[in-house]
Design a protein around this motif. Structure first.
Motif, PDB file in Angstrom:
ATOM      1  N   ASP A  21     126.877   6.046  12.158  1.00 33.91           N
ATOM      2  CA  ASP A  21     128.048   5.510  11.469  1.00 33.91           C
ATOM      3  C   ASP A  21     128.881   4.726  12.479  1.00 33.91           C
ATOM      4  O   ASP A  21     129.653   5.301  13.229  1.00 33.91           O
ATOM      5  N   HIS A  22     128.686   3.408  12.506  1.00 36.19           N
ATOM      6  CA  HIS A  22     129.402   2.553  13.444  1.00 36.19           C
ATOM      7  C   HIS A  22     129.812   1.279  12.724  1.00 36.19           C
ATOM      8  O   HIS A  22     129.084   0.775  11.865  1.00 36.19           O
ATOM      9  N   LEU A  81     128.389   9.169  19.634  1.00 30.40           N
ATOM     10  CA  LEU A  81     128.503   8.757  18.241  1.00 30.40           C
ATOM     11  C   LEU A  81     127.497   9.450  17.339  1.00 30.40           C
ATOM     12  O   LEU A  81     127.756   9.667  16.161  1.00 30.40           O
ATOM     13  N   LEU A 114     126.515   0.144  23.002  1.00 28.76           N
ATOM     14  CA  LEU A 114     125.952   1.455  22.682  1.00 28.76           C
ATOM     15  C   LEU A 114     124.754   1.739  23.576  1.00 28.76           C
ATOM     16  O   LEU A 114     124.001   0.836  23.928  1.00 28.76           O
ATOM     17  N   TYR A 144     127.378  -1.795  14.689  1.00 25.67           N
ATOM     18  CA  TYR A 144     125.945  -1.654  14.927  1.00 25.67           C
ATOM     19  C   TYR A 144     125.284  -0.644  13.993  1.00 25.67           C
ATOM     20  O   TYR A 144     125.876   0.374  13.651  1.00 25.67           O
ATOM     21  N   ASP A 182     128.756   5.674  22.926  1.00 29.09           N
ATOM     22  CA  ASP A 182     129.554   4.446  22.966  1.00 29.09           C
ATOM     23  C   ASP A 182     130.215   4.369  24.345  1.00 29.09           C
ATOM     24  O   ASP A 182     131.017   5.228  24.702  1.00 29.09           O
TER      25      ASP A 182
END
Length: 131
Positions: free
Chosen positions: A117-118, A101, A68, A121, A94
């Motif tokens: 929201d990942h 993201l 990221l 990470y 990303d």
């Protein structure tokens, strides 16, 4: 009808305060002076490895956590409480999926309010750089 009107006015004023603060407008009861910083201190969490890292993100520069890339556009904080009430505009990209993201304000005192929201990470603002 009067109750509906009162609720509508209350909701409108409640929603208008954060927007006014973001634009640097004085709001009664809020901090009188909103200052800008040239960067922010961010914390990243790698959920798979179970590690955290704090990093200094300069405004306009890219900061990497795994695959990221985070970029701080702006960081603002009230003069009377710089540590906990900071908020920063962050873009998170990303590199693997070549997609954005997250793009928006993150608030240090409420990191879950507008969160990344990942699956692997987490990234949030700790405070603005004040020196």
């Amino acid at each position: 009808m009067m109750i509906f009107r009162a609720i509508t006015i209350l909701a409108a004023t409640t929603l208008a305060i954060p927007a006014a603060l973001a634009q640097g407008i004085a709001v009664p009861g809020a901090s009188d002076h909103i200052l800008r910083s040239d960067g922010a201190i961010l914390r990243g969490l790698d959920r798979v490895a179970g590690t955290t890292i704090d990093f200094d993100a300069q405004q306009g520069q890219e900061t990497h956590i795994g695959h990221l890339v985070a970029s701080v556009r702006e960081c603002r904080y009230p003069a009377d409480n710089p540590a906990s009430e900071a908020y920063a505009w962050i873009d998170i990209h990303d590199t693997r999926a070549d997609q954005m993201l997250f793009s928006g304000w993150m608030i240090a005192s409420s990191p879950a309010l507008n969160a990344l929201d990942h699956a692997r990470y987490d990234l949030w603002v700790l405070r603005c750089k004040t020196s």
